[in-house]
Design a protein around this motif. Structure first.
Motif, PDB file in Angstrom:
ATOM      1  N   SER A  11       5.928  78.716  70.317  1.00  0.00           N
ATOM      2  CA  SER A  11       4.956  78.859  69.235  1.00  0.00           C
ATOM      3  C   SER A  11       3.743  77.968  69.453  1.00  0.00           C
ATOM      4  O   SER A  11       3.859  76.894  70.039  1.00  0.00           O
ATOM      5  CB  SER A  11       5.598  78.457  67.894  1.00  0.00           C
ATOM      6  OG  SER A  11       6.764  79.197  67.662  1.00  0.00           O
ATOM      7  N   PHE A  12       2.619  78.380  68.933  1.00  0.00           N
ATOM      8  CA  PHE A  12       1.391  77.574  68.865  1.00  0.00           C
ATOM      9  C   PHE A  12       0.968  77.033  70.227  1.00  0.00           C
ATOM     10  O   PHE A  12       0.504  75.904  70.343  1.00  0.00           O
ATOM     11  CB  PHE A  12       1.577  76.409  67.877  1.00  0.00           C
ATOM     12  CG  PHE A  12       2.206  76.833  66.578  1.00  0.00           C
ATOM     13  CD1 PHE A  12       1.541  77.726  65.741  1.00  0.00           C
ATOM     14  CD2 PHE A  12       3.463  76.375  66.200  1.00  0.00           C
ATOM     15  CE1 PHE A  12       2.122  78.135  64.541  1.00  0.00           C
ATOM     16  CE2 PHE A  12       4.049  76.787  65.008  1.00  0.00           C
ATOM     17  CZ  PHE A  12       3.378  77.660  64.187  1.00  0.00           C
TER      18      PHE A  12
ATOM     19  N   VAL B 228       4.881  72.945  69.891  1.00  0.00           N
ATOM     20  CA  VAL B 228       5.790  71.936  69.356  1.00  0.00           C
ATOM     21  C   VAL B 228       7.163  72.290  69.910  1.00  0.00           C
ATOM     22  O   VAL B 228       7.569  73.442  69.836  1.00  0.00           O
ATOM     23  CB  VAL B 228       5.835  71.994  67.816  1.00  0.00           C
ATOM     24  CG1 VAL B 228       6.838  70.983  67.282  1.00  0.00           C
ATOM     25  CG2 VAL B 228       4.465  71.744  67.222  1.00  0.00           C
TER      26      VAL B 228
ATOM     27  N   LEU C 163      10.211  75.295  68.741  1.00  0.00           N
ATOM     28  CA  LEU C 163       9.739  76.407  67.904  1.00  0.00           C
ATOM     29  C   LEU C 163       9.346  77.581  68.807  1.00  0.00           C
ATOM     30  O   LEU C 163       8.610  77.392  69.772  1.00  0.00           O
ATOM     31  CB  LEU C 163       8.544  75.982  67.054  1.00  0.00           C
ATOM     32  CG  LEU C 163       8.817  74.920  65.980  1.00  0.00           C
ATOM     33  CD1 LEU C 163       7.542  74.581  65.220  1.00  0.00           C
ATOM     34  CD2 LEU C 163       9.886  75.400  64.996  1.00  0.00           C
ATOM     35  N   TYR C 164       9.838  78.757  68.490  1.00  0.00           N
ATOM     36  CA  TYR C 164       9.568  79.950  69.288  1.00  0.00           C
ATOM     37  C   TYR C 164       9.149  81.104  68.399  1.00  0.00           C
ATOM     38  O   TYR C 164       9.591  81.211  67.262  1.00  0.00           O
ATOM     39  CB  TYR C 164      10.813  80.343  70.095  1.00  0.00           C
ATOM     40  CG  TYR C 164      11.153  79.326  71.140  1.00  0.00           C
ATOM     41  CD1 TYR C 164      10.555  79.378  72.393  1.00  0.00           C
ATOM     42  CD2 TYR C 164      12.023  78.283  70.864  1.00  0.00           C
ATOM     43  CE1 TYR C 164      10.832  78.418  73.359  1.00  0.00           C
ATOM     44  CE2 TYR C 164      12.305  77.308  71.822  1.00  0.00           C
ATOM     45  CZ  TYR C 164      11.702  77.390  73.061  1.00  0.00           C
ATOM     46  OH  TYR C 164      11.964  76.435  74.008  1.00  0.00           O
ATOM     47  N   ASP C 165       8.283  81.952  68.943  1.00  0.00           N
ATOM     48  CA  ASP C 165       7.897  83.188  68.259  1.00  0.00           C
ATOM     49  C   ASP C 165       8.577  84.361  68.950  1.00  0.00           C
ATOM     50  O   ASP C 165       8.683  84.378  70.180  1.00  0.00           O
ATOM     51  CB  ASP C 165       6.384  83.417  68.366  1.00  0.00           C
ATOM     52  CG  ASP C 165       5.584  82.390  67.577  1.00  0.00           C
ATOM     53  OD1 ASP C 165       6.194  81.626  66.817  1.00  0.00           O
ATOM     54  OD2 ASP C 165       4.352  82.375  67.733  1.00  0.00           O
TER      55      ASP C 165
ATOM     56  N   ARG D 240      14.408  74.452  66.305  1.00  0.00           N
ATOM     57  CA  ARG D 240      14.264  73.738  65.028  1.00  0.00           C
ATOM     58  C   ARG D 240      14.204  74.683  63.838  1.00  0.00           C
ATOM     59  O   ARG D 240      14.217  74.259  62.699  1.00  0.00           O
ATOM     60  CB  ARG D 240      13.015  72.858  65.080  1.00  0.00           C
ATOM     61  CG  ARG D 240      13.241  71.635  65.955  1.00  0.00           C
ATOM     62  CD  ARG D 240      12.033  70.725  66.007  1.00  0.00           C
ATOM     63  NE  ARG D 240      12.391  69.441  66.583  1.00  0.00           N
ATOM     64  CZ  ARG D 240      11.589  68.703  67.348  1.00  0.00           C
ATOM     65  NH1 ARG D 240      10.371  69.122  67.619  1.00  0.00           N
ATOM     66  NH2 ARG D 240      11.990  67.539  67.820  1.00  0.00           N
ATOM     67  N   GLU D 241      14.111  75.967  64.112  1.00  0.00           N
ATOM     68  CA  GLU D 241      14.038  76.982  63.057  1.00  0.00           C
ATOM     69  C   GLU D 241      14.783  78.174  63.632  1.00  0.00           C
ATOM     70  O   GLU D 241      14.410  78.653  64.697  1.00  0.00           O
ATOM     71  CB  GLU D 241      12.561  77.296  62.815  1.00  0.00           C
ATOM     72  CG  GLU D 241      12.306  78.413  61.866  1.00  0.00           C
ATOM     73  CD  GLU D 241      10.800  78.634  61.592  1.00  0.00           C
ATOM     74  OE1 GLU D 241      10.009  77.686  61.704  1.00  0.00           O
ATOM     75  OE2 GLU D 241      10.440  79.770  61.294  1.00  0.00           O
TER      76      GLU D 241
END
Lengths: 651, 651
Positions: free
Chosen positions: B57-58, B64, B67-69, B263-264
């Motif tokens: 992500s981002f 960060v 975190l992955y999309d 983390r999510e």
């Protein structure tokens, strides 16, 4: 510990049915014409909470305002809406649906403007410290005053305040509150000065607590920062549409109006990227003939009402600023009305010039009328190139598209030539990152740098990848203008964004589909949700008439068949009377109820007509499934099967 | 700003294909037997990131960790897993699926134990401040040492440390780190003392900042606090199963292993409430005959390997402690293998006695073998009555169930009689809440109060609904024991919880389904995901052979037909060679590819055999849909349609 539980159970009895014992039918229609909105809303909400469509979260700990849980039927309604949204928008238009992280580092939301501007105006009760939203207090004050006295000079002034409320600056809002001597509700204590309160939930990412972050307040930013990937994946072609559903989080100052303003809610967003020079849409003719209730800017400011417009004409006349925006208005209209929104209670309101974000080219809200008034449920905005440009600038990664030009075109170009030797001497190992940052400057930035270096010889320059500023001297970079021939046009795409508040749409559907009707005996009003099968959480309820093994076996067989047709349903084996079970089925909005009253045949009851037919156990599931899927109508069923007339006790 | 973009595009070229140019076929099988795990993992991850299954992500802001999309294909894979989970568990067992709030006030997570105990052991680099997970450092240290020297006394000691690693107390972990002189990785600086770091993301709810809250670390607590509502809604009957899918948030100290520790992440949980005296399951015979690779406690402690057990026997012998737990083990096995997990790389490992939460009655993890080793992907725990009891105690709301007894039973009961006159004098308007709190005491609390009042005459008592403690005097309440006859048994239900880490399952599926195969020319290895149609993000790719209007019209027609069958698909109109497009189709794991090479007929290529048949344009979508839905096999298709042999250039 039984006492508490028993008390709770008693409070769970369908109280609203009795409390409506006056035998007056209730619906949004009757509520709006009689003005008795509270009673209607209470009937709707009582039914929803009793049947666990939703409930306040963490109730056993007294809960937290603005947080709600969806129970089984509410969850299925939400799922039906989202699944239909996927079919109607994502799959129909071959969009890419993605899921981006909801934890978001500060840099992203700083660039998007949320850290600085995503605020509501807040005031405190100076004695209790309680927080209030300043614009809500002003609105309540004006409305209350106007209720008492609707004409005269003062009334005109108040009406004017209400009209411009959303456009008032923090200063003007504060002045009005002081001028009117508005005090805290309930306590009547004086209020503090007004200040902006950021609505994002802040947290910190990583164990060292060094990365400030927020829970995303919208899903769109995750898409914008990935634009380059989606563009490449789409074969470097526009238009390109990326969709996302997911929870977003806003720390509302004073959540109210139940599901309409919550602190955590489901959003479904589409980011449709287009060439700003070409916002036509090949499928616009599909929606051009729709006649839709629209409320353009001019009608609002001149005090006229919303009016029916033919969408194609609205685009041709420029009322709606592009075919693509118009196409989405049409599609949103079709989507909402197909779900069951009353088309007479759906209007598209254009944002006023000063109500619109400064970067937006045009913006229309799909507003749905419910007992709280006309509520924004879908926003359809042409956000222009604002977001991509902001992220390009802050991240120094170009979020742009390009098209081949038919013929070479002579253009003036800024040429940035970093002088690597000087940069190497000054920045050693960091040289490469400084070079990249210099080369990634926009034309405007480069021209500003040139001017500064020419006048001062040196300037501070932020290198994002280094996380610090460096000092750039005149001899480190050459910035010149040059005429060149280009075979591509490079540009930042515009984005047109339909953004759906799923919770709000869901709540409005509940209100539009709710009504009461008299019981057979006529002594009480029974609640019914007239959901379309597409929306209904359970397509069918299944009741064994009495508790015996044969009937339960037949019910299980029917349930298995319904599963094989993917028909969501619920078996009710409570021993209550069949009338009570039909009443419950109606409160769930199930279009059909199957009663097993023999081993070989069952009755199917249609919710709205209350008509019943008798069918073989083996056929029951397939008959229900055929009607739900639109392969046949209830009239076809009624014509094909023997009718069953219910005994007086049945309903 | 073009430079950056062009550079990025170049880095996007399918590099892994070239880098595998050695023409050695790669799969998890070959990687595990050759030990060349890194190369395999790189091939998998490169393909996943290049095709946007997922990405960090981002990235434009440097991202960060953890975190992955999910891009379009990854999102569809996740959706396919969740939709199948809904069908296989929720609808099959008539569970209630709900959606509870993810923002959670502290009181809830205090009661559940998360505020105090949901921690990982952390140490800091004393110079840089960098945070490290202490158990990971110890593990890495032991493994590295053992690589060098695998036998001898020291090696035995290290092996023992690894075996008990998860059970070490904070103190013992700290001692070992000091004893071995472990320093910070990379910097080799000394480490701080060890301390527990809470993994929850903290925030604050409401504008006044007075309600501390967290993002939920699991979905289960939202269900537990609502137990009473679900129980009532289920007609006060057990068993009762409530399901929930949703994102959860854990602030991992050092996220690693890509999608395995983020983390999510997406969790899918089932809370199956049962009478602790009756954990039988009526459908257990459906799974009793399954032979499953299991790793019971005894085999682990005695150094044996996992072994195939017949599930029915494992329950009869007491290896698995109840039929219900056994039933879920069987169902999880069927679920994972149906999705495509290799059954030889799936085992059910029982928690060791001291590894299990102190309240758990039994716990089995579905572990899947991947290039990182055996990874827990589903936890199936009998959590006993712990959670409901903890929330009952803290909230003072009874979360209990009751069953009617066949005959009246004489039991000793505690009778709590608040003396309302005295309480009224002491607490005035608050009297009612104090009375309710006294009446809601558990038997144990009441007996403790009696003892304290008898000895001291007075005691502090927390009244949750008042938000404060009050002082209760001996004359304010009478607590006595009485023999009564009861017709119901009231108890706190046990909960059996299968909890699915969707991201982990997804990643393991990617590894199990990935392999390479030589290109037609034999000079390079091409990647292929052999997804089952159930899992495949696109069931079919559609290619017009060349860019002309007739072929594109035919492709649009086929796309429209595929939509009507709800077949997810992707049209590829890039002008690249058909061979490259088949390679891309294989990297997406599409089971079929339709090439439009005439106006009237097309070829359908099956991914695994690479066989092609020729069918009429009008039939193409329905043939693909029939095979995807299992109505016919590819063999049937192969037997029914003319074969098409591709030109050498095709692949």
């Amino acid at each position: 510990m039984q006492t508490t539980m028993e008390a709770a159970e008693q409070s769970k009895k369908p109280s609203s049915v009795e409390s409506q014992g006056n035998a007056v039918e209730i619906s949004l229609q009757t509520a709006l014409s009689s003005g008795n909105l509270e009673a209607f809303r209470k009937a709707v909400v009582n039914t929803l909470e009793r049947r666990l469509f939703y409930k306040p979260s963490f109730e056993i700990y007294k809960g937290v305002a603005g947080l709600y849980d969806l129970g089984a039927p509410g969850f299925l309604v939400e799922l039906n809406i989202i699944n239909f949204w996927r079919k109607f928008f994502v799959r129909e238009e071959n969009m890419a649906e993605v899921r981006c992280a909801s934890l978001t580092p500060e840099a992203v939301l700083k660039a998007s403007g949320h850290v600085d501007k995503f605020t509501d105006p807040m005031v405190n009760d100076v004695i209790t410290g309680e927080c209030h939203r300043a614009d809500h207090l002003l609105k309540d004050y004006c409305e209350k005053k106007l209720e008492k006295d609707h004409s005269g000079e003062e009334a005109d002034e108040l009406k004017n305040v209400l009209a411009v409320l959303e456009d008032l600056s923090i200063e003007d809002l504060g002045k009005k509150i002081k001028e009117y001597g508005i005090t805290a509700p309930v306590t009547k204590n004086p209020l503090s000065d007004l200040y902006p309160f950021n609505l994002m939930f802040q947290t910190s990412i990583g164990p060292a607590g060094l990365i400030p972050g927020y829970m995303r307040p919208e899903t769109a930013q995750g898409i914008f920062v990935n634009f380059k990937d989606y563009y490449y994946d789409n074969g470097k072609k526009l238009p390109l549409a990326v969709a996302q559903t997911g929870l977003v989080f806003r720390n509302e100052i004073s959540p109210r109006q139940g599901l309409l303003r919550t602190r955590e809610f489901m959003l479904a967003e589409i980011e449709h990227f287009v060439d700003p020079d070409n916002k036509s849409h090949p499928k616009f003719p599909d929606v051009a003939k729709l006649e839709i209730l629209m409320f353009p800017r001019e009608e609002q400011t001149s005090g006229q009402a919303a009016k029916k417009l033919v969408l194609g004409e609205a685009v041709v006349k420029g009322t709606v600023n592009s075919e693509t925006l118009g196409y989405f208005i049409g599609r949103v209209y079709l989507f909402l009305t197909r779900l069951g929104i009353d088309k007479e209670r759906l209007r598209f309101r254009q944002h006023l010039a000063n109500e619109m974000a400064h970067y937006a080219a045009d913006c229309w809200d799909a507003e749905i009328e419910c007992s709280y008034g006309w509520k924004e449920c879908v926003g359809i905005a042409d956000r222009s190139a604002y977001d991509l440009y902001a992220h390009s600038e802050k991240s120094r990664v170009a979020l742009v598209a390009e098209v081949k030009l038919a013929e070479l075109k002579e253009v003036e170009k800024i040429v940035i030539t970093p002088v690597k030797r000087e940069l190497g001497l000054a920045f050693k190992g960091d040289q490469k990152k400084v070079v990249e940052a210099l080369e990634a400057m926009s034309e405007q930035e480069a021209m500003e740098m040139k001017a500064t270096l020419d006048s001062k010889g040196e300037m501070e320059f932020e290198v994002c990848t280094l996380g610090r500023n460096v000092s750039i001297k005149k001899n480190m970079v050459s910035i010149t203008k040059k005429m060149t021939k280009e075979h591509v046009r490079v540009f930042t795409p515009s984005v047109i964004e339909p953004s759906f508040g799923i919770g709000r749409i869901m709540y409005c559907l509940y209100e539009h589909k709710f009504s009461t009707r008299p019981s057979k005996a006529g002594d009480e009003q029974l609640n019914v949700y007239r959901f379309d099968p597409l929306l209904a959480p359970y397509k069918c309820m299944v009741f064994p008439l009495v508790q015996n093994q044969q009937f339960e076996e037949a019910a299980k067989f029917i349930s298995k068949e319904l599963k094989s047709f993917d028909m969501s349903h619920k078996i009710d084996i409570t021993g209550t009377s069949i009338g009570k079970r039909y009443a419950k089925s109606d409160e769930f909005g199930a279009p059909f109820a199957i009663t097993v009253d023999s081993e070989t045949s069952v009755t199917i009851r249609e919710r709205d007509s209350k008509d019943q037919v008798r069918v073989n156990v083996k056929e029951a599931a397939s008959v229900v499934s055929s009607v739900v899927e639109g392969k046949m109508t209830w009239q076809d069923v009624w014509a094909s099967f023997p009718h069953h007339s219910s005994a007086a006790s049945d309903e």
